[in-house]
Design a protein around this motif. Structure first.
Motif, PDB file in Angstrom:
ATOM      1  N   SER A 131       0.877  -1.124   0.173  1.00  0.00           N
ATOM      2  CA  SER A 131       0.315  -0.285  -0.174  1.00  0.00           C
ATOM      3  C   SER A 131       0.938   1.202  -0.175  1.00  0.00           C
ATOM      4  O   SER A 131       0.200   2.318  -0.494  1.00  0.00           O
ATOM      5  N   VAL A 132       2.153   1.089   0.206  1.00  0.00           N
ATOM      6  CA  VAL A 132       2.334   2.070   0.179  1.00  0.00           C
ATOM      7  C   VAL A 132       3.421   2.788  -1.611  1.00  0.00           C
ATOM      8  O   VAL A 132       4.003   1.638  -1.775  1.00  0.00           O
ATOM      9  N   LYS A 133       2.829   3.825  -1.656  1.00  0.00           N
ATOM     10  CA  LYS A 133       2.741   4.191  -3.103  1.00  0.00           C
ATOM     11  C   LYS A 133       3.226   5.336  -2.992  1.00  0.00           C
ATOM     12  O   LYS A 133       4.491   6.206  -1.827  1.00  0.00           O
ATOM     13  N   PRO A 134       4.689   5.887  -4.597  1.00  0.00           N
ATOM     14  CA  PRO A 134       5.669   7.165  -4.554  1.00  0.00           C
ATOM     15  C   PRO A 134       5.108   8.340  -3.623  1.00  0.00           C
ATOM     16  O   PRO A 134       6.141   9.085  -3.257  1.00  0.00           O
TER      17      PRO A 134
ATOM     18  N   TYR B 117       6.356  12.442   3.001  1.00  0.00           N
ATOM     19  CA  TYR B 117       7.553  11.802   3.771  1.00  0.00           C
ATOM     20  C   TYR B 117       8.902  12.138   3.971  1.00  0.00           C
ATOM     21  O   TYR B 117       9.485  13.092   4.654  1.00  0.00           O
ATOM     22  N   MET B 118       9.024  12.850   2.642  1.00  0.00           N
ATOM     23  CA  MET B 118      10.435  13.367   2.454  1.00  0.00           C
ATOM     24  C   MET B 118      10.660  14.928   1.973  1.00  0.00           C
ATOM     25  O   MET B 118      10.964  15.859   3.463  1.00  0.00           O
ATOM     26  N   ASP B 119       9.153  15.366   1.836  1.00  0.00           N
ATOM     27  CA  ASP B 119       9.529  16.389   1.846  1.00  0.00           C
ATOM     28  C   ASP B 119       9.203  17.194   3.176  1.00  0.00           C
ATOM     29  O   ASP B 119       9.927  18.583   3.681  1.00  0.00           O
ATOM     30  N   LEU B 120       8.105  16.544   4.087  1.00  0.00           N
ATOM     31  CA  LEU B 120       8.343  17.159   5.861  1.00  0.00           C
ATOM     32  C   LEU B 120       9.516  16.695   6.377  1.00  0.00           C
ATOM     33  O   LEU B 120      10.013  17.357   7.290  1.00  0.00           O
ATOM     34  N   ARG B 121      10.202  15.406   5.868  1.00  0.00           N
ATOM     35  CA  ARG B 121      11.565  15.794   6.790  1.00  0.00           C
ATOM     36  C   ARG B 121      11.957  15.878   6.585  1.00  0.00           C
ATOM     37  O   ARG B 121      13.330  16.828   6.623  1.00  0.00           O
ATOM     38  N   ALA B 122      12.298  16.798   4.902  1.00  0.00           N
ATOM     39  CA  ALA B 122      13.133  16.952   4.626  1.00  0.00           C
ATOM     40  C   ALA B 122      13.730  19.483   5.366  1.00  0.00           C
ATOM     41  O   ALA B 122      14.156  19.971   5.148  1.00  0.00           O
ATOM     42  N   GLU B 123      11.972  18.947   5.723  1.00  0.00           N
ATOM     43  CA  GLU B 123      11.960  20.513   6.771  1.00  0.00           C
ATOM     44  C   GLU B 123      13.170  20.792   8.146  1.00  0.00           C
ATOM     45  O   GLU B 123      13.693  21.849   8.398  1.00  0.00           O
ATOM     46  N   SER B 124      13.326  19.666   8.354  1.00  0.00           N
ATOM     47  CA  SER B 124      14.259  19.359   9.420  1.00  0.00           C
ATOM     48  C   SER B 124      15.585  19.093   9.175  1.00  0.00           C
ATOM     49  O   SER B 124      16.305  19.645   9.627  1.00  0.00           O
TER      50      SER B 124
ATOM     51  N   ALA C 190      16.513  13.188   5.518  1.00  0.00           N
ATOM     52  CA  ALA C 190      15.152  12.932   4.473  1.00  0.00           C
ATOM     53  C   ALA C 190      15.725  11.528   3.828  1.00  0.00           C
ATOM     54  O   ALA C 190      15.416  11.136   2.930  1.00  0.00           O
ATOM     55  N   ASN C 191      17.475  11.839   2.779  1.00  0.00           N
ATOM     56  CA  ASN C 191      17.675  11.677   1.439  1.00  0.00           C
ATOM     57  C   ASN C 191      17.755  10.519   2.203  1.00  0.00           C
ATOM     58  O   ASN C 191      17.947   9.345   1.813  1.00  0.00           O
ATOM     59  N   LYS C 192      18.623   9.609   3.644  1.00  0.00           N
ATOM     60  CA  LYS C 192      19.287   8.764   3.812  1.00  0.00           C
ATOM     61  C   LYS C 192      18.197   7.814   4.192  1.00  0.00           C
ATOM     62  O   LYS C 192      18.588   6.497   4.395  1.00  0.00           O
ATOM     63  N   GLU C 193      17.240   8.456   4.730  1.00  0.00           N
ATOM     64  CA  GLU C 193      16.183   7.351   5.216  1.00  0.00           C
ATOM     65  C   GLU C 193      15.403   6.745   4.242  1.00  0.00           C
ATOM     66  O   GLU C 193      14.964   6.073   4.127  1.00  0.00           O
ATOM     67  N   LYS C 194      15.421   7.591   2.762  1.00  0.00           N
ATOM     68  CA  LYS C 194      14.468   7.037   1.898  1.00  0.00           C
ATOM     69  C   LYS C 194      15.378   6.320   1.080  1.00  0.00           C
ATOM     70  O   LYS C 194      14.842   5.213   1.011  1.00  0.00           O
ATOM     71  N   LYS C 195      16.770   6.343   1.357  1.00  0.00           N
ATOM     72  CA  LYS C 195      17.760   5.148   0.920  1.00  0.00           C
ATOM     73  C   LYS C 195      16.882   3.738   1.740  1.00  0.00           C
ATOM     74  O   LYS C 195      17.256   3.196   0.819  1.00  0.00           O
ATOM     75  N   LEU C 196      17.128   3.888   2.862  1.00  0.00           N
ATOM     76  CA  LEU C 196      16.431   2.901   3.541  1.00  0.00           C
ATOM     77  C   LEU C 196      15.750   1.959   3.178  1.00  0.00           C
ATOM     78  O   LEU C 196      15.087   0.915   3.005  1.00  0.00           O
ATOM     79  N   LEU C 197      14.827   3.094   3.118  1.00  0.00           N
ATOM     80  CA  LEU C 197      12.759   2.361   2.780  1.00  0.00           C
ATOM     81  C   LEU C 197      13.272   2.008   1.316  1.00  0.00           C
ATOM     82  O   LEU C 197      12.831   0.574   0.590  1.00  0.00           O
ATOM     83  N   ALA C 198      14.392   2.472   0.522  1.00  0.00           N
ATOM     84  CA  ALA C 198      13.905   2.117  -1.139  1.00  0.00           C
ATOM     85  C   ALA C 198      15.056   0.326  -0.929  1.00  0.00           C
ATOM     86  O   ALA C 198      14.747  -0.439  -1.971  1.00  0.00           O
ATOM     87  N   ILE C 199      16.294   0.240   0.024  1.00  0.00           N
ATOM     88  CA  ILE C 199      16.695  -0.882   0.494  1.00  0.00           C
ATOM     89  C   ILE C 199      16.157  -1.887   0.703  1.00  0.00           C
ATOM     90  O   ILE C 199      15.641  -3.303   0.374  1.00  0.00           O
ATOM     91  N   MET C 200      14.929  -1.843   1.286  1.00  0.00           N
ATOM     92  CA  MET C 200      14.357  -2.722   2.087  1.00  0.00           C
ATOM     93  C   MET C 200      12.479  -2.902   1.140  1.00  0.00           C
ATOM     94  O   MET C 200      12.669  -4.403   1.203  1.00  0.00           O
TER      95      MET C 200
ATOM     96  N   GLU D  98       5.871  -4.208  -6.418  1.00  0.00           N
ATOM     97  CA  GLU D  98       7.262  -2.832  -6.818  1.00  0.00           C
ATOM     98  C   GLU D  98       7.486  -1.645  -5.841  1.00  0.00           C
ATOM     99  O   GLU D  98       7.495  -2.665  -4.580  1.00  0.00           O
ATOM    100  N   ASN D  99       9.036  -1.184  -5.996  1.00  0.00           N
ATOM    101  CA  ASN D  99       9.845  -0.325  -4.840  1.00  0.00           C
ATOM    102  C   ASN D  99       9.265   0.728  -5.515  1.00  0.00           C
ATOM    103  O   ASN D  99       9.402   1.267  -6.287  1.00  0.00           O
ATOM    104  N   PRO D 100       8.290   1.238  -4.515  1.00  0.00           N
ATOM    105  CA  PRO D 100       7.799   2.571  -4.723  1.00  0.00           C
ATOM    106  C   PRO D 100       9.032   4.207  -4.223  1.00  0.00           C
ATOM    107  O   PRO D 100       8.247   4.763  -4.990  1.00  0.00           O
ATOM    108  N   CYS D 101      10.177   3.727  -3.756  1.00  0.00           N
ATOM    109  CA  CYS D 101      11.085   4.860  -3.825  1.00  0.00           C
ATOM    110  C   CYS D 101      11.512   4.766  -5.371  1.00  0.00           C
ATOM    111  O   CYS D 101      12.375   5.949  -5.085  1.00  0.00           O
ATOM    112  N   ASP D 102      11.253   3.872  -6.527  1.00  0.00           N
ATOM    113  CA  ASP D 102      12.360   3.989  -7.495  1.00  0.00           C
ATOM    114  C   ASP D 102      11.968   5.560  -7.912  1.00  0.00           C
ATOM    115  O   ASP D 102      12.610   5.754  -8.990  1.00  0.00           O
TER     116      ASP D 102
END
Length: 340
Positions: free
Chosen positions: A104-107, A113-120, A125-135, A147-151
């Motif tokens: 159910s996780v979509k791009p 998530y990244m947009d909100l995380r980037a505020e801080s 944001a990039n590092k956490e997205k990388k881990l999610l993509a790996i998983m 599918e891999n929604p991070c691609d």
């Protein structure tokens, strides 16, 4: 025998499943109603939700996938620091994605998530997205995800750190630091070594020709040949070690006052303490970090900077090289004259 539906268009529905006001609902024989999915869901989604509600299908949530990945050989083969970082990244990701079904996780969810995380923090944001993509890639390869929604999701552009420590700044701080801090600074500088590589140096790493250092991040193994400054730092480290060892024994060169090797948090605490002492003594703060010493070393080195740093690529080395390039200017007297 299941009775026929009153409405022809509902014949495809699972037994005891009906259209509610806003969702498909399953009404078990024991009473009550279980929400399955929204009314705009496909027939396949309704049947899947029905089977899940009955316990026929195990729902694979992102937390389950994370647990599988952390138990995998792929994760086990990572460097200790990387494994620690990935566990820390997942703690934050789990707050949003942990209970969500993998498929159910979509791009657009990742992007949000990244947009909100980037505020801080853009970097996190990039590092956490990388881990999610790996998983997600790990799950896709094993049939757990469709599918891999991070691609499709782009990373943020990060501005590289360009702080260069001048000789005056380095020496001013160094001359006011404790002997142990001086040792750490000089080993880092003379060897272009990260903090974790400095604190993990063992007595057996002191070789006849130089100091052996294995980079925890890249696995690169090097012997840094002796210079007067490196030899003096190691000699001082051995003196401090003999003073602190007492009756205990340690395989490491750098030890705390109790004779134990420095941990990551212990080394960070020492650096914070040294910085606080410097501010108190001078009234000046420093806007550079211990890690910037490695960048100063690479920037100051006269020779093959990539070989010296141990980086696998020229591009990675250049991220640490904060010195200006010196190039020959064009001399018009050397330019061939146009024929008339």
């Amino acid at each position: 025998m299941v009775g026929r539906r009153a409405r022809r268009e509902d014949h495809w529905m699972p037994p005891r499943v009906y259209r509610g006001k806003s969702a498909y609902e399953w009404h078990p024989k024991g009473g009550g109603a279980v929400r399955l999915c929204a009314l705009d869901a496909t027939e396949a989604d309704v049947w899947l939700a029905f089977r899940v509600a009955q316990g026929d299908v195990k729902v694979k949530h992102c937390q389950w996938l994370a647990d599988e990945y952390f138990k995998s050989k792929e994760f086990a083969d990572l460097a200790p620091r990387t494994k620690k970082d990935y566990k820390r990244y997942w703690e934050r990701l789990a707050l949003v994605f942990g209970k969500q079904q993998c498929n159910s996780v979509k791009p657009e969810h990742v992007r949000r998530y990244m947009d909100l995380r980037a505020e801080s923090s853009v970097a996190m944001a990039n590092k956490e997205k990388k881990l999610l993509a790996i998983m997600m890639r790990y799950g896709f390869e094993r049939g757990h995800t469709k599918e891999n929604p991070c691609d499709p999701v782009k990373n943020f552009k990060e501005k590289g750190r360009d702080r260069y420590i001048t000789d005056a700044e380095y020496n001013d701080f160094y001359n006011r630091a404790s002997p142990m801090c001086q040792v750490m600074m000089d080993i880092s500088y003379t060897c272009a070594a990260r903090s974790q590589d400095v604190r993990k140096i063992r007595m057996a790493d002191i070789k006849k020709e130089g100091l052996f250092i294995e980079q925890a991040k890249t696995g690169k193994k090097q012997v840094k040949l002796w210079t007067n400054r490196l030899r003096a730092a190691v000699t001082l480290a051995k003196q401090l070690r003999s003073q602190r060892m007492k009756s205990s024994t340690s395989l490491f060169l750098l030890v705390t006052s109790t004779g134990s090797p420095y941990t990551e948090s212990g080394m960070k605490s020492l650096w914070r303490r040294e910085r606080a002492n410097y501010i108190k003594a001078t009234g000046k703060d420093i806007n550079w970090t211990f890690h910037d010493i490695k960048a100063k070393a690479i920037s100051d080195y006269q020779g093959d900077k990539q070989q010296f740093s141990g980086h696998k690529s020229h591009a990675m080395m250049e991220r640490y090289n904060r010195s200006e390039d010196t190039v020959q200017a064009l001399d018009f007297s050397e330019k061939p004259q146009a024929k008339r």
